[in-house]
Design a protein around this motif. Sequence first.
Motif, PDB file in Angstrom:
ATOM      1  N   ILE A   7      76.256  26.384  65.350  1.00 36.44           N
ATOM      2  CA  ILE A   7      77.165  26.712  64.256  1.00 36.44           C
ATOM      3  C   ILE A   7      77.358  28.221  64.189  1.00 36.44           C
ATOM      4  O   ILE A   7      76.398  28.976  63.998  1.00 36.44           O
ATOM      5  CB  ILE A   7      76.603  26.190  62.919  1.00 36.44           C
ATOM      6  N   ASN A   8      78.592  28.651  64.378  1.00 35.50           N
ATOM      7  CA  ASN A   8      78.914  30.072  64.298  1.00 35.50           C
ATOM      8  C   ASN A   8      79.024  30.443  62.812  1.00 35.50           C
ATOM      9  O   ASN A   8      79.937  30.000  62.127  1.00 35.50           O
ATOM     10  CB  ASN A   8      80.225  30.364  65.025  1.00 35.50           C
ATOM     11  N   GLU A   9      78.071  31.231  62.336  1.00 32.94           N
ATOM     12  CA  GLU A   9      78.055  31.643  60.933  1.00 32.94           C
ATOM     13  C   GLU A   9      78.504  33.090  60.752  1.00 32.94           C
ATOM     14  O   GLU A   9      78.287  33.696  59.705  1.00 32.94           O
ATOM     15  CB  GLU A   9      76.650  31.454  60.354  1.00 32.94           C
ATOM     16  N   SER A  10      79.167  33.631  61.755  1.00 30.15           N
ATOM     17  CA  SER A  10      79.605  35.028  61.699  1.00 30.15           C
ATOM     18  C   SER A  10      80.532  35.297  60.522  1.00 30.15           C
ATOM     19  O   SER A  10      80.484  36.378  59.920  1.00 30.15           O
ATOM     20  CB  SER A  10      80.304  35.410  63.012  1.00 30.15           C
ATOM     21  N   HIS A  11      81.356  34.316  60.181  1.00 30.09           N
ATOM     22  CA  HIS A  11      82.301  34.481  59.077  1.00 30.09           C
ATOM     23  C   HIS A  11      81.592  34.731  57.738  1.00 30.09           C
ATOM     24  O   HIS A  11      82.197  35.220  56.791  1.00 30.09           O
ATOM     25  CB  HIS A  11      83.205  33.245  58.964  1.00 30.09           C
ATOM     26  N   MET A  12      80.296  34.429  57.667  1.00 31.45           N
ATOM     27  CA  MET A  12      79.522  34.624  56.439  1.00 31.45           C
ATOM     28  C   MET A  12      78.964  36.045  56.330  1.00 31.45           C
ATOM     29  O   MET A  12      78.262  36.361  55.383  1.00 31.45           O
ATOM     30  CB  MET A  12      78.352  33.629  56.395  1.00 31.45           C
ATOM     31  N   HIS A  13      79.269  36.882  57.313  1.00 33.40           N
ATOM     32  CA  HIS A  13      78.696  38.216  57.382  1.00 33.40           C
ATOM     33  C   HIS A  13      79.793  39.272  57.483  1.00 33.40           C
ATOM     34  O   HIS A  13      80.951  38.958  57.715  1.00 33.40           O
ATOM     35  CB  HIS A  13      77.733  38.303  58.573  1.00 33.40           C
ATOM     36  N   ASN A  14      79.399  40.499  57.350  1.00 36.54           N
ATOM     37  CA  ASN A  14      80.325  41.620  57.346  1.00 36.54           C
ATOM     38  C   ASN A  14      80.611  42.057  58.782  1.00 36.54           C
ATOM     39  O   ASN A  14      80.169  43.106  59.229  1.00 36.54           O
ATOM     40  CB  ASN A  14      79.728  42.774  56.523  1.00 36.54           C
ATOM     41  N   VAL A  15      81.343  41.201  59.506  1.00 35.50           N
ATOM     42  CA  VAL A  15      81.699  41.466  60.899  1.00 35.50           C
ATOM     43  C   VAL A  15      83.196  41.216  61.066  1.00 35.50           C
ATOM     44  O   VAL A  15      83.808  40.540  60.236  1.00 35.50           O
ATOM     45  CB  VAL A  15      80.885  40.580  61.877  1.00 35.50           C
ATOM     46  N   SER A  25      69.717  36.066  77.269  1.00 39.28           N
ATOM     47  CA  SER A  25      70.864  36.905  77.651  1.00 39.28           C
ATOM     48  C   SER A  25      71.869  37.045  76.506  1.00 39.28           C
ATOM     49  O   SER A  25      72.465  38.108  76.339  1.00 39.28           O
ATOM     50  CB  SER A  25      71.544  36.354  78.911  1.00 39.28           C
ATOM     51  N   GLN A  26      72.039  35.995  75.721  1.00 37.38           N
ATOM     52  CA  GLN A  26      72.968  36.085  74.591  1.00 37.38           C
ATOM     53  C   GLN A  26      72.378  36.931  73.467  1.00 37.38           C
ATOM     54  O   GLN A  26      73.086  37.704  72.824  1.00 37.38           O
ATOM     55  CB  GLN A  26      73.321  34.683  74.075  1.00 37.38           C
ATOM     56  N   ILE A  27      71.069  36.802  73.222  1.00 37.90           N
ATOM     57  CA  ILE A  27      70.417  37.581  72.169  1.00 37.90           C
ATOM     58  C   ILE A  27      70.386  39.062  72.547  1.00 37.90           C
ATOM     59  O   ILE A  27      70.543  39.940  71.699  1.00 37.90           O
ATOM     60  CB  ILE A  27      68.995  37.045  71.886  1.00 37.90           C
ATOM     61  N   ASP A  28      70.192  39.342  73.832  1.00 39.84           N
ATOM     62  CA  ASP A  28      70.208  40.727  74.304  1.00 39.84           C
ATOM     63  C   ASP A  28      71.613  41.306  74.296  1.00 39.84           C
ATOM     64  O   ASP A  28      71.790  42.508  74.430  1.00 39.84           O
ATOM     65  CB  ASP A  28      69.640  40.820  75.729  1.00 39.84           C
ATOM     66  N   GLY A  29      72.615  40.453  74.174  1.00 38.44           N
ATOM     67  CA  GLY A  29      74.005  40.894  74.216  1.00 38.44           C
ATOM     68  C   GLY A  29      74.707  40.729  72.890  1.00 38.44           C
ATOM     69  O   GLY A  29      74.362  41.387  71.907  1.00 38.44           O
ATOM     70  N   PRO A  30      75.647  39.793  72.830  1.00 39.42           N
ATOM     71  CA  PRO A  30      76.527  39.714  71.654  1.00 39.42           C
ATOM     72  C   PRO A  30      75.919  39.076  70.405  1.00 39.42           C
ATOM     73  O   PRO A  30      76.443  39.265  69.310  1.00 39.42           O
ATOM     74  CB  PRO A  30      77.689  38.863  72.157  1.00 39.42           C
ATOM     75  N   VAL A  31      74.819  38.331  70.530  1.00 37.81           N
ATOM     76  CA  VAL A  31      74.276  37.632  69.366  1.00 37.81           C
ATOM     77  C   VAL A  31      73.347  38.556  68.587  1.00 37.81           C
ATOM     78  O   VAL A  31      72.355  39.057  69.114  1.00 37.81           O
ATOM     79  CB  VAL A  31      73.547  36.332  69.786  1.00 37.81           C
ATOM     80  N   HIS A  32      73.676  38.761  67.330  1.00 39.75           N
ATOM     81  CA  HIS A  32      72.920  39.655  66.455  1.00 39.75           C
ATOM     82  C   HIS A  32      71.860  38.902  65.660  1.00 39.75           C
ATOM     83  O   HIS A  32      70.787  39.434  65.393  1.00 39.75           O
ATOM     84  CB  HIS A  32      73.892  40.363  65.503  1.00 39.75           C
ATOM     85  N   ALA A  33      72.157  37.670  65.263  1.00 40.13           N
ATOM     86  CA  ALA A  33      71.240  36.890  64.428  1.00 40.13           C
ATOM     87  C   ALA A  33      71.279  35.424  64.846  1.00 40.13           C
ATOM     88  O   ALA A  33      72.331  34.887  65.175  1.00 40.13           O
ATOM     89  CB  ALA A  33      71.632  37.023  62.957  1.00 40.13           C
ATOM     90  N   LEU A  34      70.078  34.808  64.817  1.00 38.33           N
ATOM     91  CA  LEU A  34      69.959  33.419  65.234  1.00 38.33           C
ATOM     92  C   LEU A  34      69.000  32.692  64.305  1.00 38.33           C
ATOM     93  O   LEU A  34      67.852  33.100  64.140  1.00 38.33           O
ATOM     94  CB  LEU A  34      69.436  33.358  66.676  1.00 38.33           C
ATOM     95  N   SER A  35      69.473  31.616  63.712  1.00 36.64           N
ATOM     96  CA  SER A  35      68.649  30.744  62.882  1.00 36.64           C
ATOM     97  C   SER A  35      68.373  29.492  63.708  1.00 36.64           C
ATOM     98  O   SER A  35      69.301  28.901  64.258  1.00 36.64           O
ATOM     99  CB  SER A  35      69.412  30.385  61.605  1.00 36.64           C
ATOM    100  N   ILE A  36      67.087  29.107  63.806  1.00 40.97           N
ATOM    101  CA  ILE A  36      66.718  27.989  64.666  1.00 40.97           C
ATOM    102  C   ILE A  36      66.069  26.878  63.855  1.00 40.97           C
ATOM    103  O   ILE A  36      65.133  27.130  63.100  1.00 40.97           O
ATOM    104  CB  ILE A  36      65.737  28.445  65.767  1.00 40.97           C
TER     105      ILE A  36
END
Length: 132
Positions: A51-59, A94-105
């Motif tokens: 689930i892409n939750e980026s819309h919930m953040h200031n991005v 690779s995604q966490i080291d790159g474009p992914v800023h936050a991850l909820s698991i």
Amino acid sequence: MRRGVERAISYNAVKSSYSIIHYPTMQANNPVEASMRESLEELQPLHLELINESHMHNVPEGSESHFKVVVVSGQFYNRNLVARHRMVNGLLKSQIDGPVHALSIHAMTPDEWFEKRGDYPDSPACLGGNKL
């Protein structure tokens, strides 16, 4: 349906087996999500929600920087929560080291998934931050 994702869950008590069918709603214009989904296939998930939750953040609009992963796998049996998270983080390095800023698991065994009836907590509201 939860959060617009179609899925069918069944439990066969006679055979004591689980069957989870997931119909992802991924779009072709989400390369980070597609890459993450491909990486997580190594877990042979019975259920996977990304689930892409980026819309919930200031991005910026259209960002793929904040995700929630809900994954159900038999590979999580006999592993504590920390070990499960390490497995997921390792697959998504690779995604966490790159474009992914936050991850909820939310990593569960099939038994845990059915005990929770396929439910998991909502993410908290964003408390602010700068645009990426």
